[in-house]
Scaffold this active site. Structure first.
Site, PDB file in Angstrom:
ATOM      1  N   ASP A 175      11.094   2.960   4.103  1.00  0.00           N
ATOM      2  CA  ASP A 175      10.450   3.685   3.002  1.00  0.00           C
ATOM      3  C   ASP A 175      11.442   4.689   2.432  1.00  0.00           C
ATOM      4  O   ASP A 175      12.426   5.038   3.077  1.00  0.00           O
ATOM      5  CB  ASP A 175       9.197   4.416   3.513  1.00  0.00           C
ATOM      6  CG  ASP A 175       8.159   4.665   2.420  1.00  0.00           C
ATOM      7  OD1 ASP A 175       8.507   5.298   1.408  1.00  0.00           O
ATOM      8  OD2 ASP A 175       7.006   4.244   2.590  1.00  0.00           O
TER       9      ASP A 175
ATOM     10  N   SER B 190       3.226   5.492   4.085  1.00  0.00           N
ATOM     11  CA  SER B 190       1.875   5.919   3.696  1.00  0.00           C
ATOM     12  C   SER B 190       1.044   4.698   3.334  1.00  0.00           C
ATOM     13  O   SER B 190       1.540   3.575   3.277  1.00  0.00           O
ATOM     14  CB  SER B 190       1.928   6.886   2.505  1.00  0.00           C
ATOM     15  OG  SER B 190       2.416   6.227   1.348  1.00  0.00           O
ATOM     16  N   GLY B 191      -0.233   4.955   3.057  1.00  0.00           N
ATOM     17  CA  GLY B 191      -1.107   3.934   2.507  1.00  0.00           C
ATOM     18  C   GLY B 191      -1.246   2.675   3.344  1.00  0.00           C
ATOM     19  O   GLY B 191      -1.294   2.710   4.572  1.00  0.00           O
ATOM     20  N   ILE B 192      -1.289   1.541   2.631  1.00  0.00           N
ATOM     21  CA  ILE B 192      -1.496   0.256   3.294  1.00  0.00           C
ATOM     22  C   ILE B 192      -0.360  -0.054   4.263  1.00  0.00           C
ATOM     23  O   ILE B 192      -0.587  -0.510   5.386  1.00  0.00           O
ATOM     24  CB  ILE B 192      -1.630  -0.874   2.246  1.00  0.00           C
ATOM     25  CG1 ILE B 192      -2.878  -0.659   1.389  1.00  0.00           C
ATOM     26  CG2 ILE B 192      -1.702  -2.236   2.933  1.00  0.00           C
ATOM     27  CD1 ILE B 192      -2.975  -1.587   0.183  1.00  0.00           C
TER      28      ILE B 192
ATOM     29  N   TYR C 117       2.724  -2.419 -14.515  1.00  0.00           N
ATOM     30  CA  TYR C 117       2.281  -2.712 -13.141  1.00  0.00           C
ATOM     31  C   TYR C 117       1.618  -4.090 -13.066  1.00  0.00           C
ATOM     32  O   TYR C 117       1.883  -4.876 -12.144  1.00  0.00           O
ATOM     33  CB  TYR C 117       1.301  -1.619 -12.713  1.00  0.00           C
ATOM     34  CG  TYR C 117       0.873  -1.638 -11.273  1.00  0.00           C
ATOM     35  CD1 TYR C 117       1.692  -1.121 -10.267  1.00  0.00           C
ATOM     36  CD2 TYR C 117      -0.376  -2.123 -10.909  1.00  0.00           C
ATOM     37  CE1 TYR C 117       1.281  -1.107  -8.937  1.00  0.00           C
ATOM     38  CE2 TYR C 117      -0.798  -2.114  -9.585  1.00  0.00           C
ATOM     39  CZ  TYR C 117       0.038  -1.605  -8.606  1.00  0.00           C
ATOM     40  OH  TYR C 117      -0.381  -1.594  -7.298  1.00  0.00           O
TER      41      TYR C 117
ATOM     42  N   VAL D 191       8.456  -3.464   7.994  1.00  0.00           N
ATOM     43  CA  VAL D 191       7.398  -3.110   7.061  1.00  0.00           C
ATOM     44  C   VAL D 191       7.952  -2.157   6.001  1.00  0.00           C
ATOM     45  O   VAL D 191       8.361  -1.037   6.320  1.00  0.00           O
ATOM     46  CB  VAL D 191       6.200  -2.456   7.774  1.00  0.00           C
ATOM     47  CG1 VAL D 191       5.099  -2.120   6.765  1.00  0.00           C
ATOM     48  CG2 VAL D 191       5.658  -3.373   8.870  1.00  0.00           C
TER      49      VAL D 191
ATOM     50  N   LYS E 202       3.003  -7.216 -10.803  1.00  0.00           N
ATOM     51  CA  LYS E 202       2.183  -7.765  -9.727  1.00  0.00           C
ATOM     52  C   LYS E 202       1.851  -9.238  -9.955  1.00  0.00           C
ATOM     53  O   LYS E 202       1.795 -10.026  -9.002  1.00  0.00           O
ATOM     54  CB  LYS E 202       0.905  -6.938  -9.572  1.00  0.00           C
ATOM     55  CG  LYS E 202       1.143  -5.538  -9.009  1.00  0.00           C
ATOM     56  CD  LYS E 202       1.803  -5.583  -7.629  1.00  0.00           C
ATOM     57  CE  LYS E 202       1.777  -4.247  -6.927  1.00  0.00           C
ATOM     58  NZ  LYS E 202       2.390  -4.296  -5.587  1.00  0.00           N
TER      59      LYS E 202
ATOM     60  N   ASP F 224      15.538   2.612  -0.605  1.00  0.00           N
ATOM     61  CA  ASP F 224      14.855   2.187  -1.826  1.00  0.00           C
ATOM     62  C   ASP F 224      14.806   0.666  -1.851  1.00  0.00           C
ATOM     63  O   ASP F 224      15.848   0.002  -1.802  1.00  0.00           O
ATOM     64  CB  ASP F 224      15.631   2.731  -3.031  1.00  0.00           C
ATOM     65  CG  ASP F 224      15.048   2.317  -4.367  1.00  0.00           C
ATOM     66  OD1 ASP F 224      14.061   1.560  -4.400  1.00  0.00           O
ATOM     67  OD2 ASP F 224      15.588   2.761  -5.394  1.00  0.00           O
TER      68      ASP F 224
END
Length: 250
Positions: free
Chosen positions: A38, A17-19, A158, A12, A162, A64
């Site tokens: 991460d 953090s986050g999702i 962004y 993952v 995306k 990274d």
């Protein structure tokens, strides 16, 4: 329990953090072994602590996602640590560098394209090569954004990245399906994460007015979709992008 997750190995990205963090915890709860990747060392350690305290098995990898060597080291490292190749890849790594188009710098543009679009390329390519080498089927889930479908003020960089991820995942799905590897994209709307917390209040209010459900989503409301797409319960689904956006793009 979702079909075919128990005993599998997942990597993952963005797990600090986050999702990404919530997805990692959910996968561990489904008895997956989890590699946590991460740039946020402190976040990684917190996620690892939560996984292990709940009885899950995981290992952290600092790096990274836009750096080929870092991604390769994470894939090789998780394979070596658990003595098996990952059959699940979840890419939730992301940053923002918002600016209006007329004021956007090259660095703001390049850093977003590098992290999101190049990162998705590296993550998918390196993981898929490992799966093919190990002769296993697998599932790779990248993360788009509703901004990549409808655009968003101050996010030309962004939104472009995306949108590219959605198209990229469809192309890779066509190429990798004969090898037993599925590629899909989750398309979040505005979710309560550290990234979303940085949005100026007046922009948040504008988003809320545009969202039929009238609120931001929670990471727990989106993580199950990643797990579903990672599992064998979605074994005939590839090349799709699924919105979880409270109706924002209707």
């Amino acid at each position: 329990m979702l079909s075919g997750l128990s005993g599998k190995l997942a990597l993952v990205a963005g797990a600090g953090s986050g999702i990404g963090k919530t997805v990692a915890l959910k996968l561990a709860a489904h008895d997956c072994k989890v590699g946590l990747f991460d740039l946020n060392k402190e976040g990684l350690e917190k996620t690892k602590s939560e996984v292990t305290s709940a009885g899950g098995s995981c290992e952290t990898f600092l790096g990274d996602i836009s750096n080929r060597e870092h991604v390769q080291c994470a894939v090789d490292g998780v394979t070596s640590h658990f003595e098996m190749a990952p059959s699940i890849g979840i890419n939730c790594a992301g940053i923002t560098r918002d600016a209006m188009l007329l004021k956007m710098t090259d660095d703001q543009w390049d850093s977003i394209i590098s992290c999101h679009l190049k990162g998705s390329f590296l993550f998918t390519q390196i993981l898929a090569r490992q799966m093919v080498k190990a002769k296993i089927s697998g599932s790779i889930v990248n993360t788009g954004s509703i901004s990549g479908k409808i655009g968003n003020t101050g996010q030309a960089n962004y939104s472009a990245a995306k949108a590219g991820i959605i198209a990229f995942s469809k192309a890779t799905a066509r190429e990798l399906a004969p090898k037993g590897i599925r590629c899909n994209t989750v398309v979040p709307g505005f979710i309560n994460t550290p990234m979303a917390n940085a949005i100026p209040p007046h922009i948040k209010q504008m988003v809320l007015m545009m969202t039929p459900m009238g609120r931001f989503g929670e990471t727990t409301e989106i993580a199950d979709l990643y797990c579903f797409l990672a599992s064998e319960s979605s074994s005939y689904i590839t090349g799709v992008d699924i919105e979880v956006a409270g109706g924002l793009a209707m």
